[in-house]
Design a protein around this motif. Structure first.
Motif, PDB file in Angstrom:
ATOM      1  N   ASN A  39       0.806  -1.227   0.000  1.00 27.96           N
ATOM      2  CA  ASN A  39       0.000   0.000   0.000  1.00 27.96           C
ATOM      3  C   ASN A  39       0.840   1.280   0.000  1.00 27.96           C
ATOM      4  N   ARG A  66      -7.346   6.503   0.402  1.00 29.29           N
ATOM      5  CA  ARG A  66      -7.900   5.480  -0.490  1.00 29.29           C
ATOM      6  C   ARG A  66      -6.812   4.522  -0.975  1.00 29.29           C
ATOM      7  N   HIS A  67      -5.640   5.061  -1.252  1.00 25.52           N
ATOM      8  CA  HIS A  67      -4.580   4.241  -1.823  1.00 25.52           C
ATOM      9  C   HIS A  67      -3.630   3.663  -0.772  1.00 25.52           C
ATOM     10  N   TYR A  71      -3.028  -3.608  -0.453  1.00 24.41           N
ATOM     11  CA  TYR A  71      -2.884  -3.892  -1.884  1.00 24.41           C
ATOM     12  C   TYR A  71      -1.606  -4.676  -2.130  1.00 24.41           C
ATOM     13  N   SER A  85      -5.947   3.759 -11.899  1.00 25.94           N
ATOM     14  CA  SER A  85      -6.298   4.569 -10.725  1.00 25.94           C
ATOM     15  C   SER A  85      -6.152   6.055 -11.033  1.00 25.94           C
ATOM     16  N   GLY A 104     -11.290   1.974  -5.360  1.00 29.95           N
ATOM     17  CA  GLY A 104     -10.755   0.855  -4.590  1.00 29.95           C
ATOM     18  C   GLY A 104     -11.296  -0.480  -5.062  1.00 29.95           C
TER      19      GLY A 104
END
Length: 276
Positions: A39, A66-67, A71, A85, A104
């Motif tokens: 992330n 959000r990011h 991930y 994105s 997301g």
């Protein structure tokens, strides 16, 4: 592959902005962590785009948050979802009533399929070929061995990483315009959310292991508690562990403390012989 400046960069994001994403994606794995995996690297690569799209600190903070969600993707193709994105964030910054949750959701939906393709090609195929050629020459004392290994593996990697940034942005821009015009954004977001949850569930099952070795019964009829639980519902021990960790997270317990508790539990279980 060609990218027209007028058709592909006619809003806020420019080719130079996407090049920044490419360069900042290189240390993607340098901040990999067990809590949210890649992330930080993802958010770091996206930062120049987000800072340009959201000049107000409050909106920038929301975008960064959000990011910074969990991930994980093969680093060599990480720029492809980053490009998508970027296109979705641009749409969010320029259009009213854009569904921010879709950003997301699409990321999560792409995580599993892209990782499967990336791992199979780069780790399972290209690295093996590069290693074979490099080792063959190195064993003969040829200096080209390590050099060819690095070139064979990294040239395709960087080409893919660079082009993936622009391909992802182009695909994202065109898809968002068509989906928004057709009114299918809600359906796409719902489908992406379902796929994303499936990917996260599969990752949990694949990357988590617990083995109860306590025997039940005697002689040839003896079985382990693990086999008994798995016989009731496949993957039940992992599901139970996941449920406990999820409950602890809902109670706002620090993830590092949760990992420490699991570590201590594993040591105690191995010492007393009920975990193996």
């Amino acid at each position: 592959m060609s990218f027209s400046v007028h058709s592909d960069y006619n809003k806020i994001i420019t080719k130079k902005d996407l090049q920044k994403v490419f360069w900042r994606s290189i240390p993607y794995e340098h901040s990999w962590n067990y809590e949210r995996m890649g992330n930080v690297g993802y958010a770091y690569a996206m930062y120049p785009i987000l800072k340009k799209l959201y000049p107000e600190k409050k909106e920038l903070a929301k975008a960064m948050q959000r990011h910074l969600a969990l991930y994980n993707v093969t680093p060599y193709i990480a720029t492809f979802p980053m490009g998508i994105s970027a296109a979705m964030e641009e749409a969010n910054a320029t259009e009213e009533d854009f569904e921010t949750d879709s950003i997301g959701a699409v990321k999560s939906a792409l995580m599993g399929p892209l990782s499967g393709i990336g791992d199979a090609f780069f780790w399972g195929t290209l690295r093996v070929i590069a290693t074979g050629i490099g080792c063959t020459l190195a064993l003969k004392g040829n200096i080209l061995g390590p050099l060819l290994f690095l070139l064979i593996f990294n040239v395709p990697h960087y080409v893919m990483r660079y082009l993936g940034t622009f391909l992802g942005y182009k695909l994202g821009s065109e898809s968002i315009e068509k989906i928004t015009a057709s009114g299918l954004m809600g359906s796409v977001m719902e489908a992406a959310s379902i796929v994303g949850m499936m990917v996260v569930g599969a990752m949990t099952m694949e990357m988590t292991a617990i083995n109860f070795v306590t025997e039940i019964g005697s002689g040839e009829e003896a079985t382990t508690l693990q086999d008994l639980l798995t016989g009731i519902v496949p993957g039940l021990p992992v599901l139970g562990l996941f449920g406990i960790v999820y409950w602890m997270l809902k109670k706002k317990i620090n993830p590092l403390l949760i990992m420490l508790i699991m570590l201590i539990f594993g040591i105690i279980g191995a010492f007393f012989g009920f975990l193996g």
